[in-house]
Motif scaffolding. Sequence first.
Motif, PDB file in Angstrom:
ATOM      1  N   ASP A  78       0.863  -1.873  -0.108  1.00  0.00           N
ATOM      2  CA  ASP A  78      -0.917  -0.043   0.252  1.00  0.00           C
ATOM      3  C   ASP A  78       1.050   1.133   0.208  1.00  0.00           C
ATOM      4  N   ASN A  79       2.181   1.201   0.486  1.00  0.00           N
ATOM      5  CA  ASN A  79       2.863   2.404   1.175  1.00  0.00           C
ATOM      6  C   ASN A  79       3.417   2.744  -0.370  1.00  0.00           C
ATOM      7  N   ILE A  80       3.788   1.461  -1.044  1.00  0.00           N
ATOM      8  CA  ILE A  80       4.436   2.028  -2.327  1.00  0.00           C
ATOM      9  C   ILE A  80       3.027   2.623  -3.807  1.00  0.00           C
ATOM     10  N   LEU A  81       2.224   1.887  -3.335  1.00  0.00           N
ATOM     11  CA  LEU A  81       1.066   2.691  -4.525  1.00  0.00           C
ATOM     12  C   LEU A  81      -0.012   4.174  -4.019  1.00  0.00           C
ATOM     13  N   ALA A  82       0.653   4.111  -2.892  1.00  0.00           N
ATOM     14  CA  ALA A  82       0.532   5.765  -2.655  1.00  0.00           C
ATOM     15  C   ALA A  82       0.534   6.303  -3.193  1.00  0.00           C
ATOM     16  N   MET A  83       2.026   5.975  -4.179  1.00  0.00           N
ATOM     17  CA  MET A  83       2.342   7.242  -4.899  1.00  0.00           C
ATOM     18  C   MET A  83       1.242   7.439  -5.860  1.00  0.00           C
ATOM     19  N   GLY A  84       0.378   6.670  -5.587  1.00  0.00           N
ATOM     20  CA  GLY A  84      -0.687   6.380  -7.119  1.00  0.00           C
ATOM     21  C   GLY A  84      -1.865   7.825  -6.779  1.00  0.00           C
ATOM     22  N   THR A  85      -1.228   8.645  -6.106  1.00  0.00           N
ATOM     23  CA  THR A  85      -2.810   9.440  -5.977  1.00  0.00           C
ATOM     24  C   THR A  85      -1.868  10.392  -7.094  1.00  0.00           C
ATOM     25  N   LEU A  86      -2.809  11.697  -7.586  1.00  0.00           N
ATOM     26  CA  LEU A  86      -2.953  12.676  -8.835  1.00  0.00           C
ATOM     27  C   LEU A  86      -1.872  13.648  -8.267  1.00  0.00           C
ATOM     28  N   GLU A  87      -2.021  14.468  -7.068  1.00  0.00           N
ATOM     29  CA  GLU A  87      -0.901  15.464  -6.662  1.00  0.00           C
ATOM     30  C   GLU A  87       0.246  14.639  -6.150  1.00  0.00           C
ATOM     31  N   MET A 134       1.491  11.792  -8.106  1.00  0.00           N
ATOM     32  CA  MET A 134       2.731  11.915  -9.854  1.00  0.00           C
ATOM     33  C   MET A 134       3.139  13.335 -10.134  1.00  0.00           C
ATOM     34  N   LYS A 135       2.044  14.198  -9.467  1.00  0.00           N
ATOM     35  CA  LYS A 135       2.912  15.762 -10.589  1.00  0.00           C
ATOM     36  C   LYS A 135       3.451  15.984  -9.617  1.00  0.00           C
ATOM     37  N   ALA A 136       3.491  15.955  -8.076  1.00  0.00           N
ATOM     38  CA  ALA A 136       4.512  16.814  -7.956  1.00  0.00           C
ATOM     39  C   ALA A 136       6.128  15.370  -8.576  1.00  0.00           C
ATOM     40  N   LEU A 137       5.722  14.327  -8.733  1.00  0.00           N
ATOM     41  CA  LEU A 137       6.794  13.615  -8.722  1.00  0.00           C
ATOM     42  C   LEU A 137       7.561  13.570 -10.682  1.00  0.00           C
ATOM     43  N   ILE A 138       6.442  13.421 -11.149  1.00  0.00           N
ATOM     44  CA  ILE A 138       6.279  14.645 -12.733  1.00  0.00           C
ATOM     45  C   ILE A 138       7.189  15.923 -12.856  1.00  0.00           C
ATOM     46  N   LEU A 139       6.442  16.663 -12.207  1.00  0.00           N
ATOM     47  CA  LEU A 139       7.302  17.926 -11.837  1.00  0.00           C
ATOM     48  C   LEU A 139       9.165  18.157 -11.479  1.00  0.00           C
ATOM     49  N   SER A 140       9.055  17.328 -10.226  1.00  0.00           N
ATOM     50  CA  SER A 140      10.452  16.694  -9.850  1.00  0.00           C
ATOM     51  C   SER A 140      11.393  16.806 -10.698  1.00  0.00           C
ATOM     52  N   LEU A 141      10.569  15.368 -11.495  1.00  0.00           N
ATOM     53  CA  LEU A 141      11.332  15.059 -13.122  1.00  0.00           C
ATOM     54  C   LEU A 141      11.834  15.901 -13.877  1.00  0.00           C
ATOM     55  N   VAL A 142      10.733  16.894 -13.658  1.00  0.00           N
ATOM     56  CA  VAL A 142      11.075  18.009 -15.169  1.00  0.00           C
ATOM     57  C   VAL A 142      12.049  18.332 -14.340  1.00  0.00           C
ATOM     58  N   LEU A 143      11.712  18.920 -13.340  1.00  0.00           N
ATOM     59  CA  LEU A 143      12.762  20.666 -13.132  1.00  0.00           C
ATOM     60  C   LEU A 143      13.943  19.958 -13.295  1.00  0.00           C
ATOM     61  N   ILE A 151       4.018   5.472   5.129  1.00  0.00           N
ATOM     62  CA  ILE A 151       4.345   5.849   3.659  1.00  0.00           C
ATOM     63  C   ILE A 151       4.941   6.899   3.264  1.00  0.00           C
ATOM     64  N   GLY A 152       5.767   7.521   3.978  1.00  0.00           N
ATOM     65  CA  GLY A 152       6.668   8.485   4.464  1.00  0.00           C
ATOM     66  C   GLY A 152       7.767   7.621   3.304  1.00  0.00           C
ATOM     67  N   SER A 153       8.328   6.837   4.069  1.00  0.00           N
ATOM     68  CA  SER A 153       8.953   5.999   3.458  1.00  0.00           C
ATOM     69  C   SER A 153       8.830   4.649   2.031  1.00  0.00           C
ATOM     70  N   GLY A 154       7.196   4.619   1.947  1.00  0.00           N
ATOM     71  CA  GLY A 154       6.800   3.923   1.243  1.00  0.00           C
ATOM     72  C   GLY A 154       7.296   4.800  -0.737  1.00  0.00           C
ATOM     73  N   LEU A 155       7.562   6.201  -0.704  1.00  0.00           N
ATOM     74  CA  LEU A 155       7.927   6.931  -1.539  1.00  0.00           C
ATOM     75  C   LEU A 155       8.781   7.273  -1.608  1.00  0.00           C
ATOM     76  N   SER A 156       9.872   7.065  -0.526  1.00  0.00           N
ATOM     77  CA  SER A 156      10.925   6.858  -0.876  1.00  0.00           C
ATOM     78  C   SER A 156      11.716   6.269  -1.596  1.00  0.00           C
ATOM     79  N   LEU A 157      10.756   5.254  -1.144  1.00  0.00           N
ATOM     80  CA  LEU A 157      11.791   3.711  -1.859  1.00  0.00           C
ATOM     81  C   LEU A 157      11.201   4.099  -3.285  1.00  0.00           C
ATOM     82  N   VAL A 158      10.112   4.480  -3.889  1.00  0.00           N
ATOM     83  CA  VAL A 158       9.442   4.846  -5.679  1.00  0.00           C
ATOM     84  C   VAL A 158      10.723   5.707  -5.865  1.00  0.00           C
ATOM     85  N   LEU A 159      11.019   7.013  -4.966  1.00  0.00           N
ATOM     86  CA  LEU A 159      12.087   7.705  -5.374  1.00  0.00           C
ATOM     87  C   LEU A 159      13.023   7.599  -6.016  1.00  0.00           C
TER      88      LEU A 159
END
Lengths: 381, 275
Positions: free
Chosen positions: B43-52, B54-63, B242-250
């Motif tokens: 669940d913590n990994i899949l928590a990345m799947g929210t719109l907000e 994903m937008k943050a991740l894509i913006l980070s990658l682009v910037l 959730i914080g750790s899960g998102l960190s793993l995705v990053l």
Amino acid sequence: MSNRLIDLQHITKAFDGTTVLDDMNLYIRENEFLTLLGPSGCGKTTTLRILGGFETPDEGRVIFDGQDITSLAPNKRQLNTVFQKYALFTHMSVADNIAFGLRIRKKSEDYIREKIRYALKLVNLEGYEDRSPDSLSGGQQQRIAIARAIVNEPKVLLLDEPLGALDLKLRQDMQYELIRLKNELGITFIYVTHDQEEALTMSDTIVVMNQGYIQQIGTPEDIYNEPQNAFVADFIGDSNLVDGTMIEDRLVEIFGVRFACVDTGFGTNRPVDVVIRPEDLELTALPEGAEPGSEEYEEAAGRITQMNPGFLEGIVSHVIFKGMHYEMEVRARGFEWLVLSTRMFQVGTKVLMSVDPFNIQIMNKPESEDEKAVNPEGGIG
Amino acid sequence: MKNFRRLWLDGPYLLWTAAFIVIPLFTIVYYGLTDKTGAFTWDNILAMGTLERMKALILSLVLSLIATAVCLVMAYPLALILTNLKSGATGFIVSIFIIPMWMNSLLRILAWQTLLERNGVINQILQAMHLPKLYIINTPYAIALGMIYDFLPFMILPIYNSLLKLDPNVVNAAYDLGANRFQTFWKVIFPLTLPGVISGITMVFVPALTTFVISAFLGGSKVLLIGNVIEQQFTQVGDWNIGSGLSLVLMVFILISMAVMQHYDKDIAENKTAL
């Protein structure tokens, strides 16, 4: 030989206020193997870099085949350089290295392939096309650097101490290799080295340089046998360099003893530099306890004065066996004379020493720092 | 005796590695893959799947890609200029770029905040000159600017070092063989300094992708990067899982980018031996 290909006219170059070349004049003929020889800092590499286009002289002109190329960029010149430490492109294969100049010139790939094969054959590295330069030995890398330069069919190949990083045996092999290459290609080689043996072995013409001045230009034989000044004599081969006084034509006084020589035109009672090559000194052993005036002494002296009325008496102080010959030091009149001979004289032997008049080389003493450097107008006749 | 000395020398380093690298990493993996009760979950990994998020991740990658690209384009010419300077001047200019690194990064970003504010220094100057004001604070532009400013030295130094190591005669050889300046640069200088470029890219891209300080100060609360999203999970929400899960995705994205870099690095190495 043939006509002048390159003419260096009044070349002067300074770096940060230090003059490296001072009003240098030199011409180079077509198909000549010319060596710039001198100690580090003598200006030989700067001369080569001016020829290659990597430096622009402060004054003077470089004429190549009738054209003034003084400020022409290196990539527009019809000459190629083999750099010190090879300077190969390590991110490319051997074949790509050799093809570099040809691809820049947009030659067809068929032509390039043919040229690579020809060049690798010429430097005895057939089948090395796909190797990386890093995987090759120093000698092999040097051959690739030469191959890379010659595929462009330059009129002149500039070589900047190309054998400096190789060991002795390989260096000697490469010397023969370079002579062969030069003869096969039929182009001009301009070679820079501080190694006098290399220069004597390979060159048609040697230019001896020191402190930004040309000291002497000549064939290897000229340079070795007839050094024009003390620097050349000292730099080329081993020599005994002593002070002398030119009493008159064909008579020179060294350490108070008058020797016959063959030089003329130095005036009378003029201090001069005298050079005698170690292999030209002749020794005669004196029997134990032979005093001047005794029968044995006079007999030995008689033998040696047949060659030259002048002779010195000395004692052998060092002997080293060198394989082909013995290298000896003879102490006479407070000077250690270097003598090379196939005959061995024990340390402590009293000897009489003389030299064929023909083998005494007389040179004017430099009167000032500037005159140490003769600056002749060009090459040999 | 020999073993004892080895242990004595290696020991502190191993201890350090274990305490500050291995254990924290496993802690994050543990929190990321478990729920509050300690049971295994994705669940913590899949928590990345929210719109907000994903937008943050894509913006980070682009910037961070933009910042890396701009840094590269700015740093390479500068490194080239530095290499060709006389020794005295080089030291001076290199120190101009290094001295800001001695200052706290937070302080430097705060300085930019002051400069870029609606009524900040830059806008006051623009106003005094009757020029239109610059409203880039709290936008992605300000964040990109902060990233470029902050990480530029990390691009310059490795490129400068690899240029210094380049034998000048290799460059001369290219000219000698007929190449013009442009050909010499693209066929010889650039390929031979690629290792420096790659380490520069890594040293800019990775911290830019994970930053939350730059976006916090120059993006206000309006622009969120993935770093801020993760930071909020730990500091505000207090959900370590959730914080750790998102960190793993990053971390996966960072590993992918490093693998790509390694691949290019290996290409260079292979070119040497193969064909």
